[in-house]
Design a protein around this motif. Structure first.
Motif, mmCIF file in Angstrom:
data_model
loop_
_atom_site.group_PDB
_atom_site.id
_atom_site.type_symbol
_atom_site.label_atom_id
_atom_site.label_comp_id
_atom_site.label_asym_id
_atom_site.label_seq_id
_atom_site.Cartn_x
_atom_site.Cartn_y
_atom_site.Cartn_z
ATOM 1 N N TYR A 1 6.627 6.165 1.266
ATOM 2 C CA TYR A 1 5.779 5.777 2.443
ATOM 3 C C TYR A 1 6.294 6.809 3.676
ATOM 4 C CZ TYR A 1 9.521 2.940 4.390
ATOM 5 O OH TYR A 1 10.740 2.646 4.907
ATOM 6 N N ARG A 2 5.449 6.937 4.606
ATOM 7 C CA ARG A 2 5.811 7.618 6.090
ATOM 8 C C ARG A 2 5.155 6.580 7.069
ATOM 9 N NH1 ARG A 2 2.661 13.099 6.009
ATOM 10 N NH2 ARG A 2 4.466 13.425 4.700
ATOM 11 N N VAL A 3 5.861 6.852 8.405
ATOM 12 C CA VAL A 3 5.476 5.768 9.550
ATOM 13 C C VAL A 3 4.747 6.965 10.448
ATOM 14 C CG1 VAL A 3 6.260 4.569 11.272
ATOM 15 C CG2 VAL A 3 7.515 4.321 9.081
ATOM 16 N N VAL A 4 3.414 6.510 10.818
ATOM 17 C CA VAL A 4 2.572 7.426 11.645
ATOM 18 C C VAL A 4 2.371 6.582 12.848
ATOM 19 C CG1 VAL A 4 0.686 8.853 12.025
ATOM 20 C CG2 VAL A 4 1.895 8.897 9.993
ATOM 21 N N ASN A 5 2.381 6.729 14.133
ATOM 22 C CA ASN A 5 2.234 5.846 15.134
ATOM 23 C C ASN A 5 2.687 4.313 15.010
ATOM 24 O OD1 ASN A 5 0.954 8.117 16.671
ATOM 25 N ND2 ASN A 5 -1.001 7.808 15.140
ATOM 26 N N ASP A 6 3.867 4.212 14.505
ATOM 27 C CA ASP A 6 4.414 2.904 14.202
ATOM 28 C C ASP A 6 3.870 2.064 12.885
ATOM 29 O OD1 ASP A 6 6.195 3.299 16.125
ATOM 30 O OD2 ASP A 6 4.816 2.420 17.815
ATOM 31 N N VAL A 7 2.878 2.818 12.355
ATOM 32 C CA VAL A 7 2.187 2.312 11.085
ATOM 33 C C VAL A 7 2.766 2.757 9.770
ATOM 34 C CG1 VAL A 7 0.069 1.790 10.053
ATOM 35 C CG2 VAL A 7 0.020 1.821 12.759
ATOM 36 N N ARG A 8 3.145 1.907 9.119
ATOM 37 C CA ARG A 8 3.525 2.588 7.535
ATOM 38 C C ARG A 8 2.219 2.737 6.724
ATOM 39 N NH1 ARG A 8 7.923 -0.460 3.629
ATOM 40 N NH2 ARG A 8 6.999 0.200 1.662
ATOM 41 N N GLN A 9 2.371 3.931 6.261
ATOM 42 C CA GLN A 9 1.306 4.485 5.466
ATOM 43 C C GLN A 9 1.758 5.082 4.304
ATOM 44 O OE1 GLN A 9 -0.480 7.717 7.297
ATOM 45 N NE2 GLN A 9 -1.477 6.263 9.041
ATOM 46 N N SER A 10 1.286 4.480 3.012
ATOM 47 C CA SER A 10 1.780 4.769 1.526
ATOM 48 C C SER A 10 0.933 6.174 1.366
ATOM 49 C CB SER A 10 1.210 3.732 0.470
ATOM 50 O OG SER A 10 1.705 2.560 0.790
ATOM 51 N N LEU A 11 1.750 7.134 0.696
ATOM 52 C CA LEU A 11 1.224 8.493 0.107
ATOM 53 C C LEU A 11 0.247 8.078 -1.095
ATOM 54 C CD1 LEU A 11 4.189 10.820 0.669
ATOM 55 C CD2 LEU A 11 2.498 10.043 2.492
ATOM 56 N N PRO A 12 -0.707 9.128 -1.118
ATOM 57 C CA PRO A 12 -1.676 8.791 -2.157
ATOM 58 C C PRO A 12 -1.214 9.309 -3.442
ATOM 59 C CG PRO A 12 -2.388 10.591 -0.708
ATOM 60 C CD PRO A 12 -1.316 9.852 0.059
ATOM 61 N N PHE A 13 -1.706 9.013 -4.390
ATOM 62 C CA PHE A 13 -1.525 9.519 -5.796
ATOM 63 C C PHE A 13 -0.205 9.045 -6.304
ATOM 64 C CE2 PHE A 13 -3.853 12.689 -3.904
ATOM 65 C CZ PHE A 13 -5.127 12.733 -4.454
ATOM 66 N N ASN A 14 0.466 8.029 -5.761
ATOM 67 C CA ASN A 14 1.861 7.408 -6.265
ATOM 68 C C ASN A 14 1.948 5.869 -6.608
ATOM 69 O OD1 ASN A 14 4.159 9.640 -5.530
ATOM 70 N ND2 ASN A 14 2.723 9.587 -3.838
ATOM 71 N N PRO A 15 1.307 5.540 -7.667
ATOM 72 C CA PRO A 15 1.385 4.152 -8.228
ATOM 73 C C PRO A 15 2.835 3.661 -7.787
ATOM 74 C CG PRO A 15 1.555 5.614 -10.239
ATOM 75 C CD PRO A 15 1.508 6.655 -8.669
ATOM 76 N N ARG A 16 2.798 2.422 -7.371
ATOM 77 C CA ARG A 16 4.259 1.737 -7.205
ATOM 78 C C ARG A 16 4.871 1.205 -8.455
ATOM 79 N NH1 ARG A 16 4.652 -2.286 -1.911
ATOM 80 N NH2 ARG A 16 4.098 -0.252 -1.372
ATOM 81 N N ASN A 17 3.936 0.859 -9.421
ATOM 82 C CA ASN A 17 4.595 0.496 -10.546
ATOM 83 C C ASN A 17 3.892 1.316 -11.888
ATOM 84 O OD1 ASN A 17 5.908 -2.481 -9.781
ATOM 85 N ND2 ASN A 17 3.926 -2.287 -8.867
ATOM 86 N N ARG A 18 5.098 1.519 -12.762
ATOM 87 C CA ARG A 18 4.618 2.032 -14.026
ATOM 88 C C ARG A 18 5.695 1.836 -15.205
ATOM 89 N NH1 ARG A 18 4.931 8.266 -12.125
ATOM 90 N NH2 ARG A 18 4.387 7.228 -9.891
ATOM 91 N N ALA A 19 5.028 1.961 -16.336
ATOM 92 C CA ALA A 19 5.743 1.659 -17.375
ATOM 93 C C ALA A 19 5.511 2.714 -18.584
ATOM 94 C CB ALA A 19 5.652 -0.047 -17.916
ATOM 95 N N MET A 20 6.453 2.712 -19.438
ATOM 96 C CA MET A 20 6.285 3.561 -20.517
ATOM 97 C C MET A 20 7.041 2.855 -21.883
ATOM 98 S SD MET A 20 8.312 5.868 -22.677
ATOM 99 C CE MET A 20 9.733 6.289 -21.958
ATOM 100 N N GLY A 21 6.542 3.001 -22.908
ATOM 101 C CA GLY A 21 7.058 2.740 -24.209
ATOM 102 C C GLY A 21 6.861 3.699 -25.377
ATOM 103 N N ALA A 22 7.869 4.088 -26.177
ATOM 104 C CA ALA A 22 7.781 4.748 -27.111
ATOM 105 C C ALA A 22 8.462 4.651 -28.382
ATOM 106 C CB ALA A 22 8.451 6.301 -26.665
ATOM 107 N N VAL A 23 7.960 4.913 -29.592
ATOM 108 C CA VAL A 23 8.449 4.482 -30.609
ATOM 109 C C VAL A 23 8.486 5.917 -31.611
ATOM 110 C CG1 VAL A 23 8.346 3.304 -33.136
ATOM 111 C CG2 VAL A 23 7.549 2.379 -30.708
ATOM 112 N N SER A 24 9.434 6.368 -32.435
ATOM 113 C CA SER A 24 9.569 7.326 -33.224
ATOM 114 C C SER A 24 10.230 6.817 -34.512
ATOM 115 C CB SER A 24 10.504 8.417 -32.621
ATOM 116 O OG SER A 24 10.601 9.529 -33.436
ATOM 117 N N TYR A 25 9.733 7.358 -35.700
ATOM 118 C CA TYR A 25 10.330 7.258 -37.071
ATOM 119 C C TYR A 25 10.385 8.655 -37.585
ATOM 120 C CZ TYR A 25 10.724 5.441 -41.563
ATOM 121 O OH TYR A 25 11.273 5.176 -43.034
ATOM 122 N N ARG A 26 11.670 8.582 -38.304
ATOM 123 C CA ARG A 26 11.862 9.694 -39.147
ATOM 124 C C ARG A 26 12.115 9.422 -40.779
ATOM 125 N NH1 ARG A 26 14.975 10.085 -34.647
ATOM 126 N NH2 ARG A 26 16.854 9.416 -35.747
#
Length: 220
Positions: A172-197
């Protein structure tokens, strides 16, 4: 042309259980002048299975506008350069804990880290002032990011690898004393991966899944 000079030193204590790496770099940009960037990194091997790390320092970089902001190229907005783009500069800090273990049929790693950045100059296109334009300007106000990540990786019988991770990112950034979240940035994300050889590593199959939280989009 950006000539620079760099120096570092490594300190070790307690039979190499504690390592401190300190360094400083000076660069002279032909347009924007001299940048001094100090940095320090600390590693503490608390136990053969537990490692703690911490880092802090300053950084700067020149902006590669269109390779970093691909959205500008696929948008119908007019791109308006308000002023020359100065290099980004920021102070950052981080800390992490890594745990490694080995069992008869399983080995794995679990880690957690936190990383923060406070910008003294940051670049991000202004999409909100005018829905038909993207304004390109520097931003020298309060702009911060905080990231927290927890991830784990397990290996079974040296054939099956399973990994999962969760990331929290507050930008985020603060503009005119107001907190603004930047676009295209999800606050939460998760990932899972499985690999078999298979035996002899002749075949390998992979599967992964990614989940992204809601994110702010520019005002249209």
């Amino acid at each position: 042309q950006v000539p620079g000079v760099f120096a570092e030193n490594t300190f070790r204590w307690l039979n190499d259980k504690v390592t401190l790496l300190t360094g400083v770099r000076a660069d002279h940009h032909q347009v924007w002048g001299t940048y001094i960037t100090p940095r320090a990194m600390l590693k503490y091997v608390l136990h053969p299975q537990h490692t703690l790390r911490a880092s802090a320092g300053r950084g700067w970089r020149q902006v590669n506008l269109f390779s970093e902001q691909v959205n500008l190229l696929v948008s119908s907005r007019d791109i308006v350069f308000v002023e020359p783009i100065k290099p980004e500069a920021a102070w950052n800090f981080g800390a992490s804990h890594t745990y490694r273990f080995v069992l008869p049929a399983t080995s794995g790693t679990i880690s957690a880290d936190v990383y923060g950045t406070e910008f003294s100059n940051q670049f991000f296109p202004d999409y909100d002032t005018d829905p038909t334009r993207a304004y390109i300007r520097n931003f020298t106000g309060a702009s911060r990011s905080l990231g927290i990540q927890v991830d784990g990786a397990l290996t079974f019988f040296r054939k099956l690898d399973v990994r999962a991770a969760y990331n929290y990112l507050d930008v985020y950034r603060v503009v005119n004393d107001v907190r603004q979240s930047l676009p295209f940035n999800p606050r939460n994300r998760a990932m899972g991966a499985v690999s078999y050889r298979t035996e002899g590593n002749k075949w390998q199959a992979d599967m992964n899944v990614h989940w992204f939280d809601r994110m702010k989009l520019p005002d249209t």
